[in-house]
Design a protein around this motif. Structure first.
Motif, mmCIF file in Angstrom:
data_model
loop_
_atom_site.group_PDB
_atom_site.id
_atom_site.type_symbol
_atom_site.label_atom_id
_atom_site.label_comp_id
_atom_site.label_asym_id
_atom_site.label_seq_id
_atom_site.Cartn_x
_atom_site.Cartn_y
_atom_site.Cartn_z
ATOM 1 N N ASN A 129 0.809 -1.224 0.000
ATOM 2 C CA ASN A 129 0.000 0.000 0.000
ATOM 3 C C ASN A 129 0.836 1.266 0.000
ATOM 4 N N THR A 130 2.121 1.118 -0.105
ATOM 5 C CA THR A 130 3.003 2.280 -0.083
ATOM 6 C C THR A 130 3.534 2.532 -1.479
ATOM 7 N N VAL A 131 3.731 3.783 -1.789
ATOM 8 C CA VAL A 131 4.263 4.158 -3.087
ATOM 9 C C VAL A 131 5.745 4.455 -2.911
ATOM 10 N N ASP A 132 6.553 3.605 -3.464
ATOM 11 C CA ASP A 132 7.998 3.829 -3.458
ATOM 12 C C ASP A 132 8.594 4.053 -2.076
ATOM 13 N N LEU A 133 8.111 3.358 -1.052
ATOM 14 C CA LEU A 133 8.710 3.463 0.277
ATOM 15 C C LEU A 133 10.101 2.846 0.232
ATOM 16 N N THR A 134 11.088 3.618 0.664
ATOM 17 C CA THR A 134 12.468 3.138 0.688
ATOM 18 C C THR A 134 13.079 3.422 2.052
ATOM 19 N N ASP A 135 14.267 2.907 2.249
ATOM 20 C CA ASP A 135 14.955 3.183 3.517
ATOM 21 C C ASP A 135 15.290 4.665 3.647
ATOM 22 N N ASP A 136 15.310 5.389 2.548
ATOM 23 C CA ASP A 136 15.572 6.827 2.566
ATOM 24 C C ASP A 136 14.434 7.611 3.234
ATOM 25 N N ASP A 137 13.260 7.013 3.333
ATOM 26 C CA ASP A 137 12.143 7.658 4.018
ATOM 27 C C ASP A 137 12.335 7.666 5.530
ATOM 28 N N PHE A 138 13.246 6.849 6.012
ATOM 29 C CA PHE A 138 13.511 6.768 7.444
ATOM 30 C C PHE A 138 14.713 7.635 7.783
ATOM 31 N N TYR A 139 14.599 8.362 8.858
ATOM 32 C CA TYR A 139 15.655 9.271 9.284
ATOM 33 C C TYR A 139 16.704 8.547 10.133
ATOM 34 N N LEU A 140 16.241 7.712 11.042
ATOM 35 C CA LEU A 140 17.156 7.026 11.960
ATOM 36 C C LEU A 140 17.825 5.841 11.275
ATOM 37 N N THR A 141 19.128 5.756 11.439
ATOM 38 C CA THR A 141 19.910 4.699 10.787
ATOM 39 C C THR A 141 19.398 3.317 11.146
ATOM 40 N N GLN A 142 19.066 3.098 12.402
ATOM 41 C CA GLN A 142 18.590 1.775 12.820
ATOM 42 C C GLN A 142 17.305 1.409 12.073
ATOM 43 N N HIS A 143 16.449 2.382 11.815
ATOM 44 C CA HIS A 143 15.225 2.097 11.081
ATOM 45 C C HIS A 143 15.507 1.852 9.601
#
Length: 180
Positions: free
Chosen positions: A27-41
């Motif tokens: 259900n997400t459009v192009d969700l990538t790790d870049d959407d997360f700010y915290l490195t662990q996430h």
């Protein structure tokens, strides 16, 4: 105190929801790790995405197995990943996702503005084309950003810029933006 351009709780809710129900990632459009700010996430989400993209179920156990010891340690260990699934409900996932994308857009606009301010301070006004080149670069970057986050209820580029300038003035009182 200035407000950060991220939400730890929203990032946790997104990851926890996907760990509980892997179908939510569809259900997400192009969700990538870049959407997360915290490195662990970023690390945890990358492991989840890799599992899902390889048609494997991503749950606490499979994610733990997918992480190296060093990655697991930098993510806060088994206890932290298990804690991510302790969310009240996955029903608000789309709302959480919308909030996450707004933070991502704000960080990207922040990057463009900071680059622009740096370049503006280095601009040589003797060169007739220097301000035109900076203007073109900013316009191109904002256009790319606009296209990346093309949504039904999107703001126009001028609205995005206006909203960001108001935010920036409140946050930094930066001299370059005082006259805007």
């Amino acid at each position: 105190m200035s407000k950060s351009i991220h939400s730890t709780e929203v990032e946790q809710a997104i990851i926890g929801s996907i760990l509980i129900n892997n179908e939510l990632i569809d259900n997400t459009v192009d969700l990538t790790d870049d959407d997360f700010y915290l490195t662990q996430h970023k690390i945890i989400f990358s492991a989840i995405l890799n599992l899902v993209n390889n048609s494997k179920n991503a749950d606490i156990i499979t994610v733990l197995e997918a992480l190296t010891d060093a990655q697991l340690k930098s993510c806060g260990g088994i206890a932290y990943i298990a804690e991510l699934t302790k969310i009240p409900s996955t029903l608000n996932f789309q709302h959480y996702f919308s909030i996450l994308r707004n933070y991502t857009k704000a960080r990207k606009i922040n990057t463009i503005i900071n680059y622009s301010l740096k370049e503006l301070s280095n601009l040589v006004f003797i060169d007739v084309n220097s301000s035109d080149q900076l203007d073109a670069k900013i316009e191109t970057d904002l256009f790319k950003l606009y296209n990346k986050f093309h949504e039904k209820n999107r703001l126009s580029i001028p609205e995005l810029i206006d909203n960001f300038i108001v935010f920036w003035k409140k946050r930094n009182h930066h001299s370059y933006l005082q006259d805007l």
